[in-house]
Structure formats: structure tokens, C-alpha cells
Motif scaffolding. Sequence first.
Motif, mmCIF file in Angstrom:
data_model
loop_
_atom_site.group_PDB
_atom_site.id
_atom_site.type_symbol
_atom_site.label_atom_id
_atom_site.label_comp_id
_atom_site.label_asym_id
_atom_site.label_seq_id
_atom_site.Cartn_x
_atom_site.Cartn_y
_atom_site.Cartn_z
ATOM 1 N N ILE A 322 6.534 -1.648 7.832
ATOM 2 C CA ILE A 322 7.809 -1.137 7.312
ATOM 3 C C ILE A 322 8.149 -1.907 6.041
ATOM 4 C CG2 ILE A 322 10.274 -0.799 7.767
ATOM 5 C CD1 ILE A 322 9.605 -0.762 10.747
ATOM 6 N N ILE A 323 8.397 -1.167 4.993
ATOM 7 C CA ILE A 323 8.772 -1.771 3.716
ATOM 8 C C ILE A 323 10.155 -1.248 3.332
ATOM 9 C CG2 ILE A 323 8.256 -1.922 1.247
ATOM 10 C CD1 ILE A 323 5.305 -1.629 1.951
ATOM 11 N N VAL A 324 11.034 -2.161 2.966
ATOM 12 C CA VAL A 324 12.381 -1.793 2.521
ATOM 13 C C VAL A 324 12.661 -2.497 1.197
ATOM 14 C CG1 VAL A 324 14.842 -1.829 3.048
ATOM 15 C CG2 VAL A 324 13.184 -1.534 4.898
ATOM 16 N N VAL A 325 13.087 -1.713 0.210
ATOM 17 C CA VAL A 325 13.493 -2.263 -1.084
ATOM 18 C C VAL A 325 14.930 -1.819 -1.327
ATOM 19 C CG1 VAL A 325 13.051 -2.376 -3.556
ATOM 20 C CG2 VAL A 325 11.134 -2.139 -1.970
ATOM 21 N N LYS A 326 15.831 -2.784 -1.414
ATOM 22 C CA LYS A 326 17.256 -2.494 -1.514
ATOM 23 C C LYS A 326 17.838 -3.210 -2.731
ATOM 24 C CE LYS A 326 21.554 -2.906 1.162
ATOM 25 N NZ LYS A 326 22.157 -3.413 2.411
ATOM 26 N N ASP A 327 18.679 -2.502 -3.518
ATOM 27 C CA ASP A 327 19.304 -3.116 -4.691
ATOM 28 C C ASP A 327 20.812 -2.896 -4.652
ATOM 29 O OD1 ASP A 327 20.194 -0.739 -6.320
ATOM 30 O OD2 ASP A 327 18.053 -0.276 -6.273
ATOM 31 N N ASP A 328 21.544 -3.648 -5.478
ATOM 32 C CA ASP A 328 22.999 -3.521 -5.573
ATOM 33 C C ASP A 328 23.402 -2.805 -6.857
ATOM 34 O OD1 ASP A 328 22.307 -5.411 -7.419
ATOM 35 O OD2 ASP A 328 23.804 -6.894 -6.828
ATOM 36 N N ARG A 352 2.016 9.168 -2.623
ATOM 37 C CA ARG A 352 1.252 8.030 -2.116
ATOM 38 C C ARG A 352 1.546 7.808 -0.631
ATOM 39 N NH1 ARG A 352 -1.053 4.332 -5.543
ATOM 40 N NH2 ARG A 352 0.400 4.841 -7.219
ATOM 41 N N THR A 353 2.812 7.967 -0.248
ATOM 42 C CA THR A 353 3.190 7.810 1.160
ATOM 43 C C THR A 353 2.537 8.879 2.028
ATOM 44 O OG1 THR A 353 5.330 6.903 0.451
ATOM 45 C CG2 THR A 353 5.146 7.613 2.730
ATOM 46 N N GLN A 354 2.502 10.116 1.535
ATOM 47 C CA GLN A 354 1.861 11.207 2.284
ATOM 48 C C GLN A 354 0.371 10.950 2.473
ATOM 49 O OE1 GLN A 354 2.898 14.715 0.080
ATOM 50 N NE2 GLN A 354 5.053 14.664 0.713
ATOM 51 N N LEU A 355 -0.281 10.414 1.444
ATOM 52 C CA LEU A 355 -1.705 10.093 1.555
ATOM 53 C C LEU A 355 -1.943 9.042 2.644
ATOM 54 C CD1 LEU A 355 -2.792 9.970 -2.199
ATOM 55 C CD2 LEU A 355 -3.478 11.666 -0.494
ATOM 56 N N LEU A 356 -0.972 8.140 2.821
ATOM 57 C CA LEU A 356 -1.085 7.115 3.859
ATOM 58 C C LEU A 356 -0.588 7.621 5.208
ATOM 59 C CD1 LEU A 356 0.240 4.044 1.826
ATOM 60 C CD2 LEU A 356 -2.124 4.476 2.476
ATOM 61 N N GLU A 357 -0.196 8.923 5.268
ATOM 62 C CA GLU A 357 0.317 9.552 6.486
ATOM 63 C C GLU A 357 1.576 8.858 6.972
ATOM 64 O OE1 GLU A 357 -2.776 9.830 9.389
ATOM 65 O OE2 GLU A 357 -4.158 10.879 8.044
ATOM 66 N N GLY A 358 2.371 8.371 6.025
ATOM 67 C CA GLY A 358 3.611 7.689 6.374
ATOM 68 C C GLY A 358 4.824 8.509 5.991
ATOM 69 N N THR A 359 5.987 7.884 6.081
ATOM 70 C CA THR A 359 7.246 8.547 5.728
ATOM 71 C C THR A 359 8.008 7.685 4.735
ATOM 72 O OG1 THR A 359 8.423 7.513 7.580
ATOM 73 C CG2 THR A 359 7.433 9.686 7.966
ATOM 74 N N MET A 360 8.838 8.356 3.931
ATOM 75 C CA MET A 360 9.641 7.670 2.925
ATOM 76 C C MET A 360 11.068 8.188 3.008
ATOM 77 S SD MET A 360 9.185 7.922 -1.205
ATOM 78 C CE MET A 360 10.549 7.584 -2.322
ATOM 79 N N GLU A 361 12.036 7.275 2.986
ATOM 80 C CA GLU A 361 13.446 7.648 3.036
ATOM 81 C C GLU A 361 14.190 6.958 1.899
ATOM 82 O OE1 GLU A 361 14.959 6.554 6.824
ATOM 83 O OE2 GLU A 361 13.443 7.652 7.959
ATOM 84 N N ILE A 376 4.655 3.034 7.205
ATOM 85 C CA ILE A 376 3.231 3.311 6.990
ATOM 86 C C ILE A 376 2.461 2.939 8.245
ATOM 87 C CG2 ILE A 376 1.241 2.905 5.518
ATOM 88 C CD1 ILE A 376 3.658 4.137 4.065
ATOM 89 N N PRO A 377 1.797 3.909 8.893
ATOM 90 C CA PRO A 377 1.037 3.597 10.115
ATOM 91 C C PRO A 377 -0.200 2.753 9.818
ATOM 92 C CG PRO A 377 0.655 5.884 9.452
ATOM 93 C CD PRO A 377 1.722 5.356 8.531
ATOM 94 N N ILE A 378 -0.553 1.900 10.779
ATOM 95 C CA ILE A 378 -1.762 1.078 10.682
ATOM 96 C C ILE A 378 -2.848 1.709 11.540
ATOM 97 C CG2 ILE A 378 -2.783 -1.169 11.124
ATOM 98 C CD1 ILE A 378 -0.047 -2.403 10.726
ATOM 99 N N LYS A 379 -3.943 2.084 10.890
ATOM 100 C CA LYS A 379 -5.057 2.678 11.645
ATOM 101 C C LYS A 379 -5.981 1.572 12.132
ATOM 102 C CE LYS A 379 -4.982 7.039 9.109
ATOM 103 N NZ LYS A 379 -5.772 8.008 8.306
ATOM 104 N N ARG A 380 -6.240 1.590 13.445
ATOM 105 C CA ARG A 380 -7.090 0.527 14.026
ATOM 106 C C ARG A 380 -8.430 1.124 14.456
ATOM 107 N NH1 ARG A 380 -4.364 -3.991 14.777
ATOM 108 N NH2 ARG A 380 -2.075 -3.918 14.665
#
Length: 380
Positions: A322-328, A352-361, A376-380
Amino acid sequence: MSQKVDVNLLDGVFKKTVKTVEASRKQIFEISENARRESGTMKLDIMEIRNEIGKVIDRVDKLELAYRKAKSRLAQVSRHFHSYTEEDIRVAYEEAHNIQIELTVSREREANLRRRRDELERRLRSLEETIVKAENLMSHIGVVLNYLTGDLSKVGEALETAKHHQMLGLRIIQAQEEERKRVSREIHDGPAQSMANVVLRTEIVERMLKNDRMVEAQMELHELKDMVRFSLSDVRRIIFDLRPMALDDLGLIPTIQKYCQTFEERTNLHINVAVFGKEQHLDSSVKAALFRLIQECLNNTFKHARAIKVQVKVEFQYEQVIIVVKDDGVGFVVSEKSSDGESFGILGMKERTQLLEGTMEIHSQPGQGTRVQFHIPIKR
């Protein structure tokens, strides 16, 4: 059978179009290079003229002082006519006359040099506008060429879903071309300009050495060394932005921390990096993609948000990152941003997020900052 003929005809049209566009691109490139060479020569000429103007101004100042003294001497001789010989009177008059002539000539030379300098500066501005227009044209032509030179072997099948694939392909190519244009502009405005300046300054140093102006030449060489050192730093930064080698050597988190530190120094943003969980083994391509997501978020914040503080959070869970980037910053209305067709930055992050099969909000409101979150899911 008729479909095959149509495809062949279409392929022939594409090939002819590509040849024409490539020829046009070469011609525009030659125009740009010729203008760039001429502008380099012109910059050197302007620099020489400015130096010459400085010398002439010094000469005019000295002549004006000498002329005032000569006029004072001539006035004194005229008032006390009987106290001086005929030879003294003649010498005083000729001295004043000669200085006046030299002063007039020097002033005229100064005026001519200034006119020459102004004309060269106008031409230089025109050349620089030509270079910018040529670069923009080559960028647009690059998009067209990349699109035309794609794989045309399956044109018949592609026509069934032409609209969808055309838009997707064009978006990707445009995003790539924008990135190339950004890198090209960074190189042009940074190392390329510095190197061009180095060439000009070395020519000046050569002229100084020929005229035995050793002290000035040493000062120029000292400045040249600083310029080269700065250019080297610029090149390393551009290389790091293109592909941080530390990703493979140090890992994702140290690379993100180093990039945020460098970005903070360059932009005066206050960036706080927080990491939760233990960094897990990820494929090189996944690490690069995650790094690019954070990089694009920070670039968007710097360009649009007018923020002071930015928080970057990376959390490693068992099955996802999980990545979060927050600004003021100033924030924006997300629905309006979507209706405007979205910027290349947001579009690139979504793809890029879709290629990683993840979601972006994206969560944002005017005056309340912006929060971008990736799962972003981790493939094992």
C-alpha cells in the motif's frame, strides 16, 4: 480476397506516409541544427561585441576627461595670449582638436557597436524561437511516426476493435512522447546548454591565451571547471530519474528515501517518508513501477499543488503493498479532473497501476490537499 487487397493497399499507403514524414522530420532536424549552430556563433559574437563596447566606453570616458583638460588649457592660453609663444598656442589648439576628433570617432564606434549588438540579439531571439518551434514539430512528428510504424501485420483483425485500440495506443504513445520531450528538455536546458556555454568559453580562453591575457584566462578556466562539475551533477540526476540503479543495488525503500531527499533539496518541499512492515522481495519491474508511481505523485504535487508538506507512506503487507502520498496543497475537484480527460500524469499512474493489477484512488477537495492511494498485489 478483397479484404487482403484492401490491407495491402493500406499497408502501401502507410509506408509512403512514413517515408514522407521521416523525410520531413530530417529536414526539420537540419533546420534546427543549423539554427543552433548559428545561434552558438552569434552568442560568441555578442559576447565579443559586449567586451569591445566596454573597452570603447572606458576609452570615451578617458577622452572626455582629456578633452575637458585640453579645453581648459586652450582657454587659459587664450586668456593669457601674451604670456605664451606662438608654438604653445598652436600645440594647445592641435591637442584639443585631435582629442575632439578621436572622441567623436570613439562615440560613433560605440553607437555602431551598440546597434550591431542589438541587431544580433534580435536575430538570436528569432533563432531561438525557430529552434523551439522545430523541436515542437519534431515532437509531434515523433508521435505520428511511432503510431504509423507499429505492427501493421494484423491490420484486418485490429480493424474490428479499431476505436478502442487506437485511443489506447495513442494515449500510450503520447505519454511516452511527453516523457521523451521532458527528458529532452531537461538535457537541452541543463547539460546541453552548459556544454554549449563551455565551448563558447573555451574559445574565449583561446583568444585570451593568444593575447597573453593569462590572469583572465585562468579565471575563465576556473569558472569552466565549476560549470563542468555542475553539468556532471545534472547528468547524474537525469540518469537517476530515468532508471535509479540503486533499485537493484539497495532496494526499493532506500531508493525512495534517497529520491525524496534529493527532491526535497531541489524543490524546498518538506517530505516525510514512513515505512511500515518489512520490505519484501519484488521483481525488478515491480520495484521500478512502484518507484515511478511515487515519483509521478511528487512531480504532480510540485507542479500543481502548491504544497508545503508531503507525506509518503509505504506499507508492506503479506499479499499487497500500500502506497499513500498525501500533500497539504490547494487540492482540486476529482470529478472535474476526470471530466477534463485527466492529465498525462494521472493517466500514466492509472495505466501503470492496471498493469500491476492494482487499484488507485484519488481523494481531494479544494483547499484540503490531495491524497493518492495505491493497492498493489504481491505475486508469490
